[in-house]
Scaffold this motif. Structure first.
Motif, PDB file in Angstrom:
ATOM      1  N   ILE A  46       0.848  -1.175   0.000  1.00 25.43           N
ATOM      2  CA  ILE A  46       0.000   0.000   0.000  1.00 25.43           C
ATOM      3  C   ILE A  46       0.896   1.242   0.000  1.00 25.43           C
ATOM      4  O   ILE A  46       2.100   1.158   0.274  1.00 25.43           O
ATOM      5  CB  ILE A  46      -0.957   0.036   1.208  1.00 25.43           C
ATOM      6  N   SER A  49      -1.203   7.264  -3.811  1.00 26.19           N
ATOM      7  CA  SER A  49      -1.426   7.120  -5.250  1.00 26.19           C
ATOM      8  C   SER A  49      -0.225   7.665  -6.020  1.00 26.19           C
ATOM      9  O   SER A  49       0.311   8.719  -5.686  1.00 26.19           O
ATOM     10  CB  SER A  49      -2.691   7.875  -5.674  1.00 26.19           C
ATOM     11  N   GLU A 167      -4.737  -4.517  -7.634  1.00 30.75           N
ATOM     12  CA  GLU A 167      -6.078  -3.980  -7.371  1.00 30.75           C
ATOM     13  C   GLU A 167      -7.169  -4.866  -7.988  1.00 30.75           C
ATOM     14  O   GLU A 167      -8.045  -4.376  -8.706  1.00 30.75           O
ATOM     15  CB  GLU A 167      -6.185  -2.553  -7.934  1.00 30.75           C
ATOM     16  N   SER A 199      -2.994  -2.866  -3.257  1.00 26.70           N
ATOM     17  CA  SER A 199      -4.356  -2.444  -2.950  1.00 26.70           C
ATOM     18  C   SER A 199      -4.348  -1.051  -2.333  1.00 26.70           C
ATOM     19  O   SER A 199      -3.365  -0.632  -1.732  1.00 26.70           O
ATOM     20  CB  SER A 199      -5.015  -3.438  -1.985  1.00 26.70           C
ATOM     21  N   HIS A 200      -5.481  -0.356  -2.486  1.00 24.53           N
ATOM     22  CA  HIS A 200      -5.705   0.892  -1.759  1.00 24.53           C
ATOM     23  C   HIS A 200      -6.585   0.665  -0.532  1.00 24.53           C
ATOM     24  O   HIS A 200      -6.816   1.596   0.242  1.00 24.53           O
ATOM     25  CB  HIS A 200      -6.374   1.930  -2.674  1.00 24.53           C
TER      26      HIS A 200
END
Length: 261
Positions: A46, A49, A167, A199-200
């Motif tokens: 993680i 962005s 994702e 993943s976010h």
């Protein structure tokens, strides 16, 4: 879950990546990334962005060359795409003109597996992901979660040593995403593939991973590694436990404390 008694399955050593920006020189995206991953371990990645998470995944998978450092899988240096590595992308990436069964068979036949054997293996993996009765269905006839399960069956069917997931559930609604997470967690407990998950979603990496790497803003470095010491199998009720919520909170707090670029 790292086992110090056996060699690591995946070794990422002092990895860096720069991109040319023409007359402006170069842009450093990844800076001195090192991590070892045990066989069967699930590592979450993680970070902010644009920090380079997908770039890191592509280098590990041999889709991009590093500017420095190297990656080895099961003792073999990764120099390009490998049959030892499978991808599951954000989009399901299925062939719309092929049935679910034919999509899974395609990955096997591309490796030279004869059609009868490919069919048998594809049927087995569709059964494993809970799609026994949907082999004849085309992607347009399947829900988003079902299409991702077909993509997962295709990734697993080739018997890879490493699965890279970029994702894979981001496009799903929250209810379907949670259901697919539950299925992936159950599948991981049964088949135990070494996996890197970008993943976010903090809940997602807490639920699915053994460890989580938190990357800094670009140029990305590993800011912290957090152990996810939850029991396996990961059952849905774990999401309601104090330990789960504390781990999710620790990830959030760590991300907030990372200095900007």
């Amino acid at each position: 879950m790292t086992n110090t008694s056996t060699p690591p399955e995946l070794v990422v050593s002092h990895l860096s990546k720069s991109f040319s920006t023409g007359d402006r020189g170069s842009l450093l995206v990844l800076d001195d990334i090192s991590v070892t991953v045990a066989a069967g371990e699930v590592i979450g990645v993680i970070g902010p962005s644009g920090c380079g998470k997908s770039t890191l995944l592509q280098i590990i998978g041999g889709l991009q060359e590093p500017s420095g450092g190297n990656v080895s899988l099961h003792g073999q240096k990764i120099l390009g795409p490998s049959v030892l590595v499978s991808y599951v992308f954000q989009e399901d990436s299925l062939f719309p003109w092929k049935s679910a069964l034919a999509n899974v068979m395609f990955a096997l036949q591309a490796l030279g597996v004869p059609a009868p054997t490919a069919r048998e293996k594809a049927e087995t993996w569709l059964n494993v992901v809970g799609l026994t009765d949907f082999g004849a269905f085309y992607p347009a006839q399947l829900s988003g979660g079902m299409k991702q399960r077909v993509a997962l069956a295709r990734a697993l069917a080739t018997d890879p040593r490493l699965i890279l997931m970029d994702e894979p559930m981001a496009a799903l609604d929250s209810e379907m995403r949670e259901k697919l997470q539950n299925e992936i967690a159950s599948l991981q407990h049964r088949v135990g593939r070494t996996t890197i998950l970008v993943s976010h979603s903090l809940e997602e990496v807490v639920f699915l991973c053994h460890r989580v790497l938190i990357l800094s803003p670009r140029p990305a470095r590993i800011a912290e590694v957090i152990e996810i010491d939850l029991p396996w199998p990961r059952i849905p009720e774990l999401r309601l436990t104090e330990r789960f919520l504390n781990l999710r909170g620790r990830l959030w707090t760590t991300l907030q404390a990372i200095p900007g670029p």
